[in-house]
Design an enzyme around this catalytic site. Structure first.
Site, PDB file in Angstrom:
ATOM      1  N   LYS A   1      57.469  32.460 125.093  1.00  0.00           N
ATOM      2  CA  LYS A   1      56.278  31.903 125.573  1.00  0.00           C
ATOM      3  C   LYS A   1      56.305  30.617 124.541  1.00  0.00           C
ATOM      4  O   LYS A   1      55.834  29.431 124.995  1.00  0.00           O
ATOM      5  CB  LYS A   1      55.112  32.605 125.548  1.00  0.00           C
ATOM      6  CG  LYS A   1      53.619  31.936 125.290  1.00  0.00           C
ATOM      7  CD  LYS A   1      53.208  31.259 126.649  1.00  0.00           C
ATOM      8  CE  LYS A   1      51.785  30.890 126.660  1.00  0.00           C
ATOM      9  NZ  LYS A   1      51.376  30.270 127.722  1.00  0.00           N
TER      10      LYS A   1
ATOM     11  N   CYS B   1      47.862  25.400 124.753  1.00  0.00           N
ATOM     12  CA  CYS B   1      49.417  25.676 124.654  1.00  0.00           C
ATOM     13  C   CYS B   1      50.305  24.795 123.896  1.00  0.00           C
ATOM     14  O   CYS B   1      50.842  25.171 122.810  1.00  0.00           O
ATOM     15  CB  CYS B   1      49.693  26.370 126.067  1.00  0.00           C
ATOM     16  SG  CYS B   1      49.082  27.663 126.970  1.00  0.00           S
TER      17      CYS B   1
END
Length: 263
Positions: free
Chosen positions: A76, A130
């Site tokens: 991720k 993010c």
């Protein structure tokens, strides 16, 4: 405290199965991507992976790939660091082009004619919860080997300052300039302001007491707290904007609603 949890790579009896399964969703298309994107499933044990896999396969139409929890977690972070590095290259290139007197859009269009080159479009920075955040976890955990990732973060964090510097240069001769900043979200066509470089640009501009700043952001009803207390910054409806009222107009976010309407 009475519940037992698994230990990585050690099969044993436990009450709670733990797995890391990073999401890959795009704001504005969340449900579609939640269902159709591939998913990485990384349990602390193989049994944890199996339980998580069964859960995701109940609704995910993309492929579910089993890995380890540590790999899934770093996957991720690596995905977002990869995007951050590529955006940083485009943003750094735009600053170089400004100094060299070159049109960055033309340069990128020409460079991308190379069959193995795909330079992204530069912007005012990088936002969101993010891409603007995840690379720092890698830098913090492996500072010795993450020099490129750290530098990319620094380049993208600096871009709003560069934008403000260029605006200030253009407004030197105006005593009390009226500035219109269009867009505050961290990307087009959404209302998410988290880590938005556009907000940072307005905040930096507001430090100049001579500037009168109007913000046009059709996806919000009030300014974020960081700007709300500054009386020099006002929010106006998109429909009420008269472009002739302003000495400088800065498109910070290219919302679709702005296209073809003079902005």
């Amino acid at each position: 405290p009475d519940l037992s949890v698994p230990v990585e790579n050690q099969s044993a009896n436990y009450d709670i199965a733990l797995a890391y399964c990073p999401e890959r969703i795009l704001p504005g298309k969340m449900l579609h991507e939640l269902i159709h994107n591939d998913r990485v499933v990384g349990g602390l044990t193989s049994e944890c992976s199996d339980k998580a896999l069964a859960l995701y396969q109940a609704f995910v139409k993309g492929e579910c790939i089993v890995s380890k929890a540590r790999t899934a977690s770093l996957c991720k972070l690596a995905e977002n660091a990869y995007r951050d590095v590529n955006i940083a290259f485009a943003n750094e290139l735009s600053m170089i082009c400004k100094e060299q007197g070159v049109n960055v859009n033309e340069l990128i269009e020409l460079a991308n004619r190379h069959p193995r080159v795909n330079i992204l479009q530069p912007g005012v920075g990088v936002g969101g919860h993010c891409i603007a955040v995840d690379p720092w976890f890698i830098v913090n955990s492996s500072p010795r080997f993450s020099k490129l990732i750290k530098t990319a973060r620094e380049v993208n964090d600096h871009k709003p300052h560069f934008v403000v510097e260029k605006i200030e240069q253009q407004l030197k001769s105006i005593s009390s300039p009226r500035i219109l900043c269009s867009g505050l979200s961290y990307k087009p066509n959404i209302d998410d302001l988290r880590e938005s470089p556009a907000v940072e640009v307005v905040k930096l501009l507001a430090k100049n007491t001579n500037y009168r700043i109007t913000v046009c952001e059709p996806y919000i009803k009030e300014l974020p707290k960081v700007l709300l207390e500054d009386k020099k910054v006002v929010l106006r409806d998109y429909e009420s904007i008269d472009l002739d009222e302003y000495d400088h107009i800065e498109i910070l976010v290219e919302h679709s609603i702005f296209s073809g309407n003079g902005l």
